[in-house]
Design a protein around this motif. Structure first.
Motif, PDB file in Angstrom:
ATOM      1  N   UNK A 139      19.557  52.873  40.590  1.00  0.00           N
ATOM      2  CA  UNK A 139      18.568  51.601  40.797  1.00  0.00           C
ATOM      3  C   UNK A 139      20.177  50.583  41.742  1.00  0.00           C
ATOM      4  N   UNK A 140      20.702  50.670  41.407  1.00  0.00           N
ATOM      5  CA  UNK A 140      21.812  49.760  42.464  1.00  0.00           C
ATOM      6  C   UNK A 140      23.306  49.413  42.017  1.00  0.00           C
ATOM      7  N   UNK A 141      24.392  49.310  42.617  1.00  0.00           N
ATOM      8  CA  UNK A 141      25.462  49.062  42.192  1.00  0.00           C
ATOM      9  C   UNK A 141      26.027  48.004  40.904  1.00  0.00           C
ATOM     10  N   UNK A 142      24.921  46.823  41.359  1.00  0.00           N
ATOM     11  CA  UNK A 142      24.978  45.753  40.612  1.00  0.00           C
ATOM     12  C   UNK A 142      24.887  45.957  38.983  1.00  0.00           C
ATOM     13  N   UNK A 143      23.723  46.922  39.429  1.00  0.00           N
ATOM     14  CA  UNK A 143      23.165  47.273  37.476  1.00  0.00           C
ATOM     15  C   UNK A 143      23.932  47.719  36.713  1.00  0.00           C
ATOM     16  N   UNK A 144      24.154  48.778  37.814  1.00  0.00           N
ATOM     17  CA  UNK A 144      25.172  49.468  36.926  1.00  0.00           C
ATOM     18  C   UNK A 144      27.025  49.095  36.254  1.00  0.00           C
ATOM     19  N   UNK A 145      27.183  47.785  37.651  1.00  0.00           N
ATOM     20  CA  UNK A 145      28.498  46.961  36.842  1.00  0.00           C
ATOM     21  C   UNK A 145      27.911  45.956  36.222  1.00  0.00           C
ATOM     22  N   UNK A 146      27.068  45.557  36.082  1.00  0.00           N
ATOM     23  CA  UNK A 146      26.689  45.003  35.005  1.00  0.00           C
ATOM     24  C   UNK A 146      26.095  45.364  33.246  1.00  0.00           C
ATOM     25  N   UNK A 147      25.827  47.018  33.809  1.00  0.00           N
ATOM     26  CA  UNK A 147      25.356  47.741  32.320  1.00  0.00           C
ATOM     27  C   UNK A 147      27.167  48.322  32.100  1.00  0.00           C
ATOM     28  N   UNK A 148      28.134  48.538  32.872  1.00  0.00           N
ATOM     29  CA  UNK A 148      29.299  49.113  32.733  1.00  0.00           C
ATOM     30  C   UNK A 148      30.486  47.150  31.888  1.00  0.00           C
ATOM     31  N   UNK A 149      29.711  46.382  32.959  1.00  0.00           N
ATOM     32  CA  UNK A 149      30.815  44.996  32.007  1.00  0.00           C
ATOM     33  C   UNK A 149      30.193  45.127  30.437  1.00  0.00           C
ATOM     34  N   UNK A 150      28.849  45.017  30.564  1.00  0.00           N
ATOM     35  CA  UNK A 150      28.279  45.234  28.717  1.00  0.00           C
ATOM     36  C   UNK A 150      29.210  46.111  27.577  1.00  0.00           C
TER      37      UNK A 150
ATOM     38  N   UNK B 143      40.368  45.654  50.867  1.00  0.00           N
ATOM     39  CA  UNK B 143      41.653  45.552  51.510  1.00  0.00           C
ATOM     40  C   UNK B 143      42.135  44.742  50.486  1.00  0.00           C
ATOM     41  N   UNK B 144      41.982  43.627  50.004  1.00  0.00           N
ATOM     42  CA  UNK B 144      42.765  43.171  48.933  1.00  0.00           C
ATOM     43  C   UNK B 144      42.011  42.901  46.633  1.00  0.00           C
ATOM     44  N   UNK B 145      41.025  43.619  47.445  1.00  0.00           N
ATOM     45  CA  UNK B 145      39.993  43.469  45.945  1.00  0.00           C
ATOM     46  C   UNK B 145      40.536  44.218  45.480  1.00  0.00           C
ATOM     47  N   UNK B 146      40.688  45.535  45.981  1.00  0.00           N
ATOM     48  CA  UNK B 146      40.538  47.054  44.737  1.00  0.00           C
ATOM     49  C   UNK B 146      42.438  47.209  44.677  1.00  0.00           C
ATOM     50  N   UNK B 147      43.268  47.144  45.687  1.00  0.00           N
ATOM     51  CA  UNK B 147      44.717  46.643  45.444  1.00  0.00           C
ATOM     52  C   UNK B 147      44.600  46.128  43.761  1.00  0.00           C
ATOM     53  N   UNK B 148      44.213  44.302  43.693  1.00  0.00           N
ATOM     54  CA  UNK B 148      44.257  43.496  43.195  1.00  0.00           C
ATOM     55  C   UNK B 148      43.995  43.857  41.784  1.00  0.00           C
ATOM     56  N   UNK B 149      42.310  44.143  41.515  1.00  0.00           N
ATOM     57  CA  UNK B 149      41.467  45.374  40.511  1.00  0.00           C
ATOM     58  C   UNK B 149      42.709  46.614  40.247  1.00  0.00           C
ATOM     59  N   UNK B 150      43.256  47.483  40.704  1.00  0.00           N
ATOM     60  CA  UNK B 150      43.890  48.507  40.296  1.00  0.00           C
ATOM     61  C   UNK B 150      44.717  48.086  39.226  1.00  0.00           C
ATOM     62  N   UNK B 151      45.411  47.074  39.336  1.00  0.00           N
ATOM     63  CA  UNK B 151      46.757  47.068  38.687  1.00  0.00           C
ATOM     64  C   UNK B 151      46.393  46.073  37.911  1.00  0.00           C
TER      65      UNK B 151
ATOM     66  N   UNK C  89      36.030  40.344  39.771  1.00  0.00           N
ATOM     67  CA  UNK C  89      36.122  40.909  38.233  1.00  0.00           C
ATOM     68  C   UNK C  89      35.627  41.944  38.295  1.00  0.00           C
ATOM     69  N   UNK C  90      34.300  42.286  38.422  1.00  0.00           N
ATOM     70  CA  UNK C  90      32.979  43.645  38.774  1.00  0.00           C
ATOM     71  C   UNK C  90      34.059  44.588  38.720  1.00  0.00           C
ATOM     72  N   UNK C  91      34.935  45.129  39.797  1.00  0.00           N
ATOM     73  CA  UNK C  91      35.810  46.305  39.721  1.00  0.00           C
ATOM     74  C   UNK C  91      36.609  46.456  38.716  1.00  0.00           C
TER      75      UNK C  91
END
Length: 422
Positions: A139-150, A213-221, A14-16
């Motif tokens: 500050x962190x990739x989790x914090x960055x991802x949460x901001x990006x999600x919002x 290996x599996x998450x990135x390709x699925x997230x791209x598509x 979900x995050x990617x």
């Protein structure tokens, strides 16, 4: 949990995916729709469809390579496997230049929105944005991802809002009106291809992703599919409300659509959404550029300091600071639209190379595990990357000669550095 080099693996599918949607949607659709409609007329939806097919070919190649080599260096790692480190450095150099120039350009766009609503000048507003986003990225990739999600939810919400506005108007126009014929539709496709860019940045999060290996390709598509669906729906809604002539004449098409149906308050809301879109795009471009710099430093192709990871936050803080500082420096170049267009040359050359890498490695490393495999081949040659190469060449020839010259300068300078660094 940490990935290679000490980066923390915090991101799931979900995050990617949401980060990718945030980059792909970006500010492009908010600015390009009017100009594309001027070329393609009511058939602008067809331009977006053709551009989606072109983008999907290269996205599939990225998906296969990211499943084989899930590294933050991304393009550098892929090209190194097929063509060696010197060629990889040149491609990495082009992508880094593209990243920092794009960040600066989007930040100036943000500054323009702020300047239009307040007394703060464009460049100081853009500087504040880059400084704040750089701090967040450290500050962190989790914090960055949460901001990006919002921000992505707000960004996508603006597009969904326009789609809903247009639903009662569906069928009000002929969706096959092409004032410039099929030539205009193809020119529109070359223009709006830029609105699909961003999938190539997602793979740079590999070392901060669980089961990459599996998450990135699925997230791209997934990210590309969602973006395509939103684009197709919003273009049909847009021409249904305004018609292609009025849409083509608008510099803020989404805001004008909202204003035409719901009044001035809706115009202001969509303008605010565009502000969030530019901030989100700048953040995700900055993160992607810093991860590439970190990965190249870890491989020994850039100064080792860029490979330092913050002990507390688990982020490549030196690479983030460097990317932010260089982007901020370009803000003072004045009108950098011409320079920013050179990023398109860098991207198309990179896309051409990435598709070639897939073909070469199918023959050179047939036994290397590929959790994701691009479908379709003839005599062992994967057909989708071949199409990706042809589309990349087509897009290069859509650019102005002066832009191609500047892109050539970037290419040659990267080659010279690669030779002298050995």
């Amino acid at each position: 949990m940490t990935g290679e080099g000490g980066l923390r693996r915090e991101l799931g599918l979900a995050g990617v995916t949401v980060s990718g949607i945030g980059i792909i949607l970006g500010a492009g659709i908010y600015a390009l729709l009017g100009e594309a409609t001027g070329l393609a007329g009511n058939a602008v939806w067809l331009s977006f469809g053709i551009a989606a097919v072109m983008a999907a070919c290269t996205a599939l190649s990225y998906a296969e390579l990211s499943s084989m080599f899930p590294r933050a260096a991304a393009e550098y790692a892929y090209v190194s496997e097929a063509f060696g480190r010197k060629a990889a450095f040149v491609v990495g150099w082009l992508i880094l230049a593209s990243g920092v120039l794009s960040t600066a350009t989007v930040a100036l766009g943000f500054g323009g929105y702020v300047a239009g609503a307040t007394a703060l000048p464009i460049v100081p507003a853009a500087l504040l944005l880059i400084a704040g986003l750089s701090a967040l990225a450290v500050l962190g990739i989790r914090e960055t991802a949460l901001f990006a999600i919002a921000m992505t939810l707000i960004e996508a919400g603006g597009i969904v809002f326009v789609i809903l506005i247009g639903l009662p108007h569906l069928g009000s126009v002929d969706y096959f009106v092409m004032p410039n014929g099929f030539s205009g539709v193809f020119k529109g496709a070359a223009l709006v291809f830029f609105a699909f860019m961003g999938f190539e940045e997602m793979v740079k999060l590999a070392e901060e992703t669980k089961d990459p290996e599996r998450t990135i390709p699925r997230a791209v598509l997934l990210a590309l599919a969602i973006a395509v669906a939103l684009y197709m729906l919003v273009t049909v809604s847009a021409v249904s409300v305004l018609g292609w002539e009025r849409l083509a004449a608008s510099s803020a098409p989404f805001a004008e659509i909202a204003g035409a149906v719901l009044g001035e308050q809706a115009f202001a809301v969509i303008t605010l959404v565009a502000l969030f879109a530019t901030a989100n795009t700048a953040l995700l471009l900055l993160v992607a550029a810093s991860r590439l710099a970190y990965g190249m430093a870890a491989a020994g192709s850039l100064p080792a300091a860029l490979g330092r990871v913050h002990g507390r936050f688990g982020t490549p803080w030196v690479a983030v600071a460097a990317a932010g500082a260089i982007s901020a420096g370009f803000l003072f170049a004045g009108n950098i639209a011409y320079v920013a267009n050179a990023t398109n040359v860098a991207l198309f050359l990179t896309f051409l190379t990435i598709n070639a890498v897939v073909i070469v490695l199918r023959f050179r490393e047939p036994d290397t595990p590929r959790p994701f495999l691009v479908p379709g081949a003839a005599l062992g040659v994967p057909l989708v990357p071949v199409l990706g190469i042809l589309f990349s060449v087509f897009l290069l020839f859509q650019l102005e000669a002066a832009v191609l010259v500047l892109g050539g300068v970037l290419l040659v300078s990267g080659g010279v550095i690669a030779v002298f660094r050995g």
